[in-house]
Enzyme design. Sequence first.
Site, PDB file in Angstrom:
ATOM      1  N   HIS A  36       0.814  -1.217   0.000  1.00  0.00           N
ATOM      2  CA  HIS A  36       0.000   0.000   0.000  1.00  0.00           C
ATOM      3  C   HIS A  36       0.846   1.265   0.000  1.00  0.00           C
ATOM      4  CE1 HIS A  36      -3.238  -2.816   0.676  1.00  0.00           C
ATOM      5  NE2 HIS A  36      -3.929  -1.925   0.011  1.00  0.00           N
ATOM      6  N   ARG A  94     -15.206   1.957  -1.327  1.00  0.00           N
ATOM      7  CA  ARG A  94     -15.063   0.610  -0.772  1.00  0.00           C
ATOM      8  C   ARG A  94     -15.153   0.690   0.738  1.00  0.00           C
ATOM      9  NH1 ARG A  94      -9.588  -2.559  -1.770  1.00  0.00           N
ATOM     10  NH2 ARG A  94      -8.752  -1.118  -0.221  1.00  0.00           N
ATOM     11  N   GLU A  98     -11.420 -10.483  -5.562  1.00  0.00           N
ATOM     12  CA  GLU A  98      -9.990 -10.465  -5.247  1.00  0.00           C
ATOM     13  C   GLU A  98      -9.558 -11.740  -4.533  1.00  0.00           C
ATOM     14  OE1 GLU A  98      -8.976  -7.071  -2.811  1.00  0.00           O
ATOM     15  OE2 GLU A  98     -10.751  -7.276  -1.584  1.00  0.00           O
ATOM     16  N   ASN A 120      -4.457  -6.986  -7.141  1.00  0.00           N
ATOM     17  CA  ASN A 120      -3.333  -7.073  -6.199  1.00  0.00           C
ATOM     18  C   ASN A 120      -3.500  -8.280  -5.281  1.00  0.00           C
ATOM     19  OD1 ASN A 120      -2.842  -4.588  -7.346  1.00  0.00           O
ATOM     20  ND2 ASN A 120      -3.740  -3.457  -5.654  1.00  0.00           N
ATOM     21  N   ASP A 121      -4.702  -8.373  -4.699  1.00  0.00           N
ATOM     22  CA  ASP A 121      -4.948  -9.522  -3.826  1.00  0.00           C
ATOM     23  C   ASP A 121      -5.230 -10.785  -4.637  1.00  0.00           C
ATOM     24  OD1 ASP A 121      -4.538  -8.749  -1.139  1.00  0.00           O
ATOM     25  OD2 ASP A 121      -6.282  -7.448  -1.280  1.00  0.00           O
ATOM     26  N   ARG A 131       2.060 -10.425  -1.153  1.00  0.00           N
ATOM     27  CA  ARG A 131       2.315  -9.174  -1.886  1.00  0.00           C
ATOM     28  C   ARG A 131       3.273  -8.245  -1.149  1.00  0.00           C
ATOM     29  NH1 ARG A 131      -3.575  -6.101  -1.747  1.00  0.00           N
ATOM     30  NH2 ARG A 131      -2.465  -4.174  -2.129  1.00  0.00           N
ATOM     31  N   CYS A 176      -9.842  -2.704 -10.586  1.00  0.00           N
ATOM     32  CA  CYS A 176      -9.292  -1.569  -9.842  1.00  0.00           C
ATOM     33  C   CYS A 176      -7.934  -1.879  -9.215  1.00  0.00           C
ATOM     34  CB  CYS A 176     -10.268  -1.083  -8.783  1.00  0.00           C
ATOM     35  SG  CYS A 176     -10.586  -2.308  -7.514  1.00  0.00           S
TER      36      CYS A 176
HETATM   37  C1  PEP Z   1      -6.611  -5.175  -4.846  1.00  0.00           C
HETATM   38  O1  PEP Z   1      -6.456  -6.059  -4.010  1.00  0.00           O
HETATM   39  O2  PEP Z   1      -6.288  -5.282  -6.048  1.00  0.00           O
HETATM   40  C2  PEP Z   1      -7.207  -3.879  -4.463  1.00  0.00           C
HETATM   41  C3  PEP Z   1      -7.579  -2.991  -5.361  1.00  0.00           C
HETATM   42  O3  PEP Z   1      -7.312  -3.609  -3.137  1.00  0.00           O
HETATM   43  P1  PEP Z   1      -6.070  -3.289  -2.176  1.00  0.00           P
HETATM   44  O4  PEP Z   1      -4.861  -3.083  -3.043  1.00  0.00           O
HETATM   45  O5  PEP Z   1      -6.430  -2.086  -1.399  1.00  0.00           O
HETATM   46  O6  PEP Z   1      -5.981  -4.521  -1.343  1.00  0.00           O
HETATM   47 MG    MG Z   2      -7.363  -5.917  -2.058  1.00  0.00          MG
END
Ligand code: PEP
Ligand code: MG
Length: 544
Positions: free
Chosen positions: A189, A333, A432, A455-456, A466, A503
């Site tokens: 993040h 979200r 995700e 990402n997740d 990650r 996203c």
């Molecule tokens: C993701 O997991 O791709 C996402 C958009 O949420 P975050 O990166 O905040 O976990």
């Molecule tokens: Mg996520």
Amino acid sequence: MVRYVGKGVYGAVAIGKISVFQREEISVKRIHVEDVEAEKEKVNLAKEKSLAQLQEIYDKALKEVGEANAQIFKTHMTMLEDEDYNESIENIIETQKVNGEYAIAVTGDNFAAMFAAIEDNAYMQERATDVKDISNRLIRNLSQSSSLEGTENDKVIICADDLAPSETVSLDKEKVLAFVTAHGSSNSHTAILARNMNIPAIIGVGEEFLSGIEDGDYAIVDGFTGEVFVNPDQETTERLQEKQRQDLEKKKLLLDLKGKENITLDGTQINVYANIGSVDNIGAVLLNDAGGIGLFRSEFLYLESKDYPTEEEQFAAYKKVLESMAGKKVIIRTLDIGADKQVDYFGLGKEDNPALGYRAIRICLTRPEIFKTQLRALYRASVYGKLGIMFPMITSVSEVEKIKETCEQVKQELKEQGLSYSEDVELGIMIETPAAAVISDRLAPLVDFFSVGTNDLTQYTLACDRQNPNLESFCDTHHEAILRLIEMAATNAHKYGAWIGICGELAADVTLTETFLRMGIDELSVSPGFVLKVRNQIRNIDLS
Ligand code: PEP
Ligand code: MG
């Protein structure tokens, strides 16, 4: 000149002085002093300086996050002027003939212990943290130790071993030229925040970096190649100055695409929205002409706060985002706390595998008072624009059913209290987890939209943490398994009348834009600085 190499997470060049990130750990020595009056006077001066800093922070916070969130700094100012607190410091200096720093540290600890001991009073217990905060500020100002805030006027390159999301949000963005961290991974993040803020950032430059730099060293950060040059030679400086000039020119050229459609050569249209983590990012969203907000990571409201943000505070933030977007879609979200986003006041216990643990919707469904407060604020704000609410970390049909039940309860309560809300709020879920993608045929009929969190989804599909930089070479973001899961979700979304966006960070990977378009993805939501780049890519694709 020394060159370090890591991984660039936002492509841009920054040139300036290094500031080594100082954690707020302050060690205070007990020193004997003869002239107690002079020592007391020094403490007084430090107090004046602290009050001036707090007033400045309060004014800035008032503009950026509103009265309710700024109030904490007023509380700090009141505490700093508290008679008992000041008397205690003076008494310790006088009676023990010791230095001011020591007297402040002891007073801070005593007062904090006193507040913390007040049972069943969360408000007073919270003040324990505040009194430590103001004591640390006072000590810093007394000992003139440097910290980013208040002493540097120039923008600096922040260098750290790693930065937690809460540390990143508390940095004064106006003073940050670039981030360089010894550790960290590109989907963390902190990296995402850097992208959202359009700040060149490099992660994973290695341990030796921190021992090779000093505060004030001149450096160049090349976010494209992941290189950091400390005390660069003439030739490197000129080459990177030129690169920076060309980059800025290219970004300016992209500005020509403002106001244009996201349409392929053969006429396929798609929405390009922006991701934000804070109300502060709206300027960048508007500047880059995003069609809406595809992901507002609301948990940053919680991370920036010292206690649970109240319904009113949240309402004010959501209303502001909706009003600023003037009728364009805003997808907020719900709270995604846990894993790397830890908030002390949630009191989440230590977990062996936090990414697989108690986070996001799991917290909301088991602590309904927190969830309902957020939903009430969201629904109340919904009359100020076009709101979509999105739920993170979904794995099952029953979770979505419970969420929808809670939404209905919240709406009913608002109705009974005569508070208005919009009936047109879209409800969506994040795809995700592999589970959500695999059962997307069961989930799609229950919602208005899906948004793929790559990402997740990547970390859970490939079993690659990650946060772990050592796994980057195993973490193939284009892995066929991930692309198949996204395609499966897209097919099922459309089959059952839902729309689907992406996203996660992969949405900005222009080498995949055509693939996503061919899957029928309806929306790509990216960091504000990537909106025009993605638009440019779309406008050069021919799907026929
Ligand atoms: C993701 O997991 O791709 C996402 C958009 O949420 P975050 O990166 O905040 O976990
Ligand atoms: Mg996520």
